[in-house]
Design a protein around this motif. Structure first.
Motif, PDB file in Angstrom:
ATOM      1  N   ASP A  31       0.832  -1.210   0.000  1.00 27.87           N
ATOM      2  CA  ASP A  31       0.000   0.000   0.000  1.00 27.87           C
ATOM      3  C   ASP A  31       0.867   1.261   0.000  1.00 27.87           C
ATOM      4  N   ARG A  33       3.929   1.588  -1.150  1.00 29.02           N
ATOM      5  CA  ARG A  33       4.600   1.733  -2.450  1.00 29.02           C
ATOM      6  C   ARG A  33       3.640   2.259  -3.501  1.00 29.02           C
ATOM      7  N   CYS A  34       2.367   1.862  -3.414  1.00 30.26           N
ATOM      8  CA  CYS A  34       1.382   2.356  -4.377  1.00 30.26           C
ATOM      9  C   CYS A  34       1.133   3.851  -4.216  1.00 30.26           C
ATOM     10  N   ASP A 123       9.259  -2.522  -7.146  1.00 31.77           N
ATOM     11  CA  ASP A 123       7.923  -2.998  -7.498  1.00 31.77           C
ATOM     12  C   ASP A 123       7.467  -3.939  -6.391  1.00 31.77           C
ATOM     13  N   ARG A 128       3.320  -9.450  -3.655  1.00 30.44           N
ATOM     14  CA  ARG A 128       1.968  -9.917  -3.965  1.00 30.44           C
ATOM     15  C   ARG A 128       1.958 -11.439  -4.147  1.00 30.44           C
TER      16      ARG A 128
END
Length: 306
Positions: A31, A33-34, A123, A128
């Motif tokens: 979250d 990093r987004c 990334d 994930r």
């Protein structure tokens, strides 16, 4: 008129939550990093004693928020500050604290020392992937290369370790406790297990048991009738669960063993059953039994996946 721009103050590290659950830490990192930059700090070396095990994480957001632990709480703000510097410079860093560290004013209460690898996330695909495997109750792993400053997902080894200059962190699903029984003891164990953050499933007489047990499951049998436990006990003995415990006296367990032997179970299979159940006993109330049972489950999990 000339105006001199004031330097932008660096964010102040502030704890966002007190969780140390790896899945929650990875979600926090994703979250963060987004929304901008983020870093994942990992405990990669222990010198002497330490409050956490190798592979323990902290996740740090660019605004200074962080969560997780690499020690007992004494160095986490300093780790977050180092992570903010790493993000500002765009480069990973390896930092020592305690014994052997240049930070002489930061002392670990245990007297030892730790090394923390801080990775600036480029990334979140690997993170994930780990979460996806954990959601499916499968083990997962990340391999960190300080030389290449990369973090990739791989098939999990047996344990967290260094290999060929890279650090591998292993993740396993959280403990599932399948409680079988409709007794007051079963209710107490289920309540305490939920409060402890375990994945709790309650079954009456073992219906659907085979669909809920896996290698990260503890099966807790809390019946006052051997017939009531039969279905789930046999399913557990045919499975790779790491713990099987059953309520009852030594005399009751002898009857249980006789039944299982007659059904063709081998002695080493039957010896997997902890009976009488629990780490300490005998207990005379449901709360004490619940504490005894869950302490036994926690100890068995540590042995199984040390």
């Amino acid at each position: 008129m000339d105006q001199t721009l004031a330097p932008i103050a660096a964010p102040i590290p502030v704890r966002a939550s007190s969780t140390d659950d790896p899945a929650e830490l990875l979600r926090f990192a994703i979250d963060a990093r987004c929304l901008g930059a983020a870093a994942l700090a990992t405990l990669v070396e222990i010198r002497g004693g330490a409050a956490r095990s190798l592979g323990a994480h902290m996740a740090v957001a660019a605004d200074g928020r962080f969560c997780g632990y690499v020690s007992g709480g004494c160095v986490e703000a300093a780790v977050a500050a180092e992570a903010l510097l790493a993000m500002a410079q765009g480069r990973d860093r390896m930092v020592k604290f305690g014994d052997g560290s240049p930070f002489f004013d930061i002392v670990l209460p245990c007297g030892g020392g730790i090394t923390v690898a801080i990775h600036v996330l480029k990334d979140v695909g690997a993170l994930r992937h780990v979460l996806d495997r954990l959601e499916r109750r499968q083990a997962a792993a990340l391999v960190y290369s300080g030389e290449r400053q990369t973090l990739i997902s791989v098939d999990p080894p047996l344990r967290t370790c260094w290999t060929e200059g890279n650090f591998l962190t292993v993740y396993r699903p959280r403990t599932r406790v399948v409680v079988s029984g409709r007794t007051i003891e079963a209710q107490a164990v289920a309540r305490l297990a939920e409060a402890s953050g375990y994945d709790v499933i309650v079954r009456g007489r073992g219906e659907g048991a085979a669909d809920t047990i896996d290698p990260f499951t503890a099966v807790v049998l809390l019946h006052h009738d051997l017939d009531a436990e039969a279905v789930i006990l046999e399913a557990a003995l045919h499975s790779p669960v790491f713990y099987i415990g059953a309520l009852g006296s030594t005399r009751t367990h002898r009857r249980r063993v006789e039944r299982l032997t007659a059904l063709g179970f081998r002695r080493d299979d039957i010896d997997r059953i902890k009976a009488p159940i629990g780490m300490f006993g005998p207990t005379r109330d449901a709360t004490s039994l619940a504490l005894s049972v869950l302490a036994d489950v926690a100890a068995a999990r540590l042995v199984a996946y040390a």
